[in-house]
Design a protein around this motif. Structure first.
Motif, PDB file in Angstrom:
ATOM      1  N   ASP A 292      43.310  45.395  23.684  1.00  0.00           N
ATOM      2  CA  ASP A 292      43.533  46.174  24.472  1.00  0.00           C
ATOM      3  C   ASP A 292      44.771  46.365  25.336  1.00  0.00           C
ATOM      4  OD1 ASP A 292      42.084  48.328  25.958  1.00  0.00           O
ATOM      5  OD2 ASP A 292      40.585  47.573  25.726  1.00  0.00           O
ATOM      6  N   PRO A 293      45.024  47.520  25.435  1.00  0.00           N
ATOM      7  CA  PRO A 293      46.116  47.758  26.178  1.00  0.00           C
ATOM      8  C   PRO A 293      45.635  47.803  27.584  1.00  0.00           C
ATOM      9  CG  PRO A 293      45.377  49.407  25.382  1.00  0.00           C
ATOM     10  CD  PRO A 293      44.807  48.835  25.068  1.00  0.00           C
ATOM     11  N   ARG A 294      44.676  47.858  28.251  1.00  0.00           N
ATOM     12  CA  ARG A 294      43.751  47.758  29.566  1.00  0.00           C
ATOM     13  C   ARG A 294      43.160  46.216  29.259  1.00  0.00           C
ATOM     14  NH1 ARG A 294      43.630  52.138  31.958  1.00  0.00           N
ATOM     15  NH2 ARG A 294      43.074  54.083  30.653  1.00  0.00           N
ATOM     16  N   ARG A 295      43.832  45.493  30.901  1.00  0.00           N
ATOM     17  CA  ARG A 295      43.296  44.895  31.354  1.00  0.00           C
ATOM     18  C   ARG A 295      41.511  44.467  31.359  1.00  0.00           C
ATOM     19  NH1 ARG A 295      46.935  41.490  35.397  1.00  0.00           N
ATOM     20  NH2 ARG A 295      45.727  39.464  33.530  1.00  0.00           N
ATOM     21  N   ARG A 296      40.909  43.810  32.591  1.00  0.00           N
ATOM     22  CA  ARG A 296      39.683  43.567  31.810  1.00  0.00           C
ATOM     23  C   ARG A 296      39.724  44.679  33.366  1.00  0.00           C
ATOM     24  NH1 ARG A 296      36.821  40.479  28.595  1.00  0.00           N
ATOM     25  NH2 ARG A 296      35.036  41.289  29.709  1.00  0.00           N
ATOM     26  N   ASN A 297      39.840  44.049  34.150  1.00  0.00           N
ATOM     27  CA  ASN A 297      39.869  44.422  35.635  1.00  0.00           C
ATOM     28  C   ASN A 297      39.868  46.690  35.381  1.00  0.00           C
ATOM     29  OD1 ASN A 297      42.242  45.169  35.099  1.00  0.00           O
ATOM     30  ND2 ASN A 297      43.000  44.249  37.441  1.00  0.00           N
ATOM     31  N   GLY A 298      40.152  47.365  33.751  1.00  0.00           N
ATOM     32  CA  GLY A 298      40.274  48.779  34.414  1.00  0.00           C
ATOM     33  C   GLY A 298      42.502  48.890  34.347  1.00  0.00           C
ATOM     34  N   ASP A 299      43.297  47.930  34.572  1.00  0.00           N
ATOM     35  CA  ASP A 299      43.998  48.262  35.001  1.00  0.00           C
ATOM     36  C   ASP A 299      45.717  48.371  33.700  1.00  0.00           C
ATOM     37  OD1 ASP A 299      43.767  47.933  37.634  1.00  0.00           O
ATOM     38  OD2 ASP A 299      44.669  46.221  38.117  1.00  0.00           O
ATOM     39  N   LEU A 300      46.051  49.210  33.444  1.00  0.00           N
ATOM     40  CA  LEU A 300      46.588  50.037  32.609  1.00  0.00           C
ATOM     41  C   LEU A 300      48.576  49.541  32.942  1.00  0.00           C
ATOM     42  CD1 LEU A 300      47.632  50.661  29.597  1.00  0.00           C
ATOM     43  CD2 LEU A 300      47.383  52.937  30.339  1.00  0.00           C
TER      44      LEU A 300
END
Length: 437
Positions: A292-300
């Protein structure tokens, strides 16, 4: 044999008897060549001591990461059983203990459940969780009981320059013991000066005190090294010392030479394991395809990748189960436990993966039903009732069903912390879907 066994055994006896502190001995045993020699020389030394003087407790500790080389696991289990029986029969104050990672820290729960990428040389998230923590918990427990402990390890200066420097760095000058990072613990390495050639010569000539011979151990090293484990005759003779047994899933090394060697020497049933390992390397090295391009905390953030995509996790699980089905028919090897499958499903629900369940993949592979848990299987009955209740608003069915699934998994884990955040995340996902439609 150039090795002075009498001196080595006398050193062990002296440390055992004349250490005024009754702190127990904890012997690290992996089933490999070094820890086998360590345990054997300690055992033979203590056999020379009057039984009435054998009052110091000895714990033989073996760590099972749950992804160890299956061929080695089978050998170690048999050996540990022999050790425990022989210790009791010969009145050696020794007990065998196996440590394992907590289920939530298992390799497959982290990798498939949470989407952790396969480890590399720079990020070895597995080592601490699978190896260090389980054994540290055991050692800490014994230190708390006795106040202190001596940890006996089969480390040898001859194994590598780094290991030699580490031994030297932590040695207490003028003593046999060296510091350990744990408080109130010290390390004793009786065979640190034994060379690799001396070690193999000893194991070839001296049978284990717990019965049998070292023939199977020698054969394992020979086959895993894809060459001969020789009768040591001089310093120029190559040895089996370069072979390493460990986790069959290990992606830190470029090649798993031990597994490749075993396959080349007749253990063809391990081929599916080698293929899975190679696939793990592929998923790790191609993040744009598998993560996923996003990390678990939603950061891109450009160049920073998040966990495995759900499709990647599901594909890895499918491959493991197919391999397990194939191997169980001939070797009886279990690659992933049912407890791990339940925890993986728990994490999939938390990550809002609802369309495909663990049980769906399992049942497709094994052509039968897996009892994931009463709570999860009961969802099927509830879905039927929900479908009848949502006839006017069928689009709400999936949202309500998924929310119930989240609540059920929290019940399964006997903790509710984080439930509100999970439900809010699912609600946000649902609202975004409605806007897109």
């Amino acid at each position: 044999m150039s090795l002075d066994l009498r001196h080595l055994e006398n050193e062990i006896i002296d440390q055992y008897l004349y250490d005024e502190n009754p702190r127990p001995w904890i012997i690290g045993f992996s089933g490999g060549k070094d820890s086998t020699m360590l345990l054997q020389v300690v055992w033979k030394a203590l056999k020379k001591v009057e039984p009435i003087l054998l009052t110091r407790r000895i714990y033989v500790v073996c760590n099972d990461t749950m992804v160890e080389n299956p061929r080695m696991v089978k050998f170690i289990k048999t050996t540990l059983n022999k050790i425990q029986i022989a210790a009791k029969d010969q009145q050696i104050p020794l007990t065998v203990h196996e440590t394992m990672p907590r289920m939530e820290d298992s390799f497959w729960v982290r990798l498939i459940g949470l989407g952790y990428p396969a480890p590399n040389r720079f990020v070895r998230w597995c080592t601490e969780r699978l190896k260090i923590n389980p054994t540290t918990r055991f050692i800490t427990e014994k230190i708390n009981e006795a106040g202190e402990a001596i940890i006996l390890l089969g480390t040898r200066s001859a194994e590598s320059g780094n290991r030699a420097r580490s031994i030297k760095k932590h040695e207490i000058k003028g003593q046999r013991l060296r510091k350990h990072q744990l408080p109130n613990a010290v390390v004793y390495a009786p065979i640190k000066d034994v060379t690799t050639n001396e070690l193999w010569q000893y194991l070839n000539q001296v049978p284990p005190p717990w019965g049998g011979t070292h023939k199977e151990l020698v054969t394992l090293y020979r086959n895993a090294n894809a060459g001969d484990c020789p009768l040591v005759i001089d310093e120029t003779t190559p040895s089996c010392g370069n072979s390493r047994f460990g986790c069959w899933t290990c992606t830190v090394v470029n090649k798993d030479k031990s597994m490749e060697g075993l396959i080349d020497n007749g253990e063809e049933w391990m081929l599916p394991l080698s293929e899975i390992r190679d696939f793990l390397v592929e998923t790790r090295d191609n993040p744009e395809k598998y993560r996923d391009p996003r990390r678990r905390n939603g950061d891109l953030k450009e160049g920073v990748w998040g966990p495995y995509l759900f499709e990647t996790r599901a594909e890895i699980l499918r491959r493991i189960l197919w391999a397990q089905k194939h191997i169980q028919e001939t070797e009886g090897v279990e690659l992933i436990t049912q407890q791990e499958l339940v925890l993986i499903q728990y994490h999939w629900f938390r990550d809002c993966f609802f369309d495909t369940k663990v049980s769906d993949i399992y049942n497709l592979v094994f052509k039968n039903k897996i009892d994931m848990s009463r709570q999860i299987e009961k969802l099927k009955e509830e879905e039927e009732l929900l479908a009848k209740s949502c006839t006017e608003e069928p689009k709400d069915l999936n949202f309500i069903r998924d929310s119930l699934a989240l609540q059920k998994t929290k019940t399964l884990m006997i903790r509710k912390r984080g439930l509100q955040a999970d439900l809010n995340r699912r609600l946000e996902q649902y609202i975004n879907q409605l806007k897109m439609n």
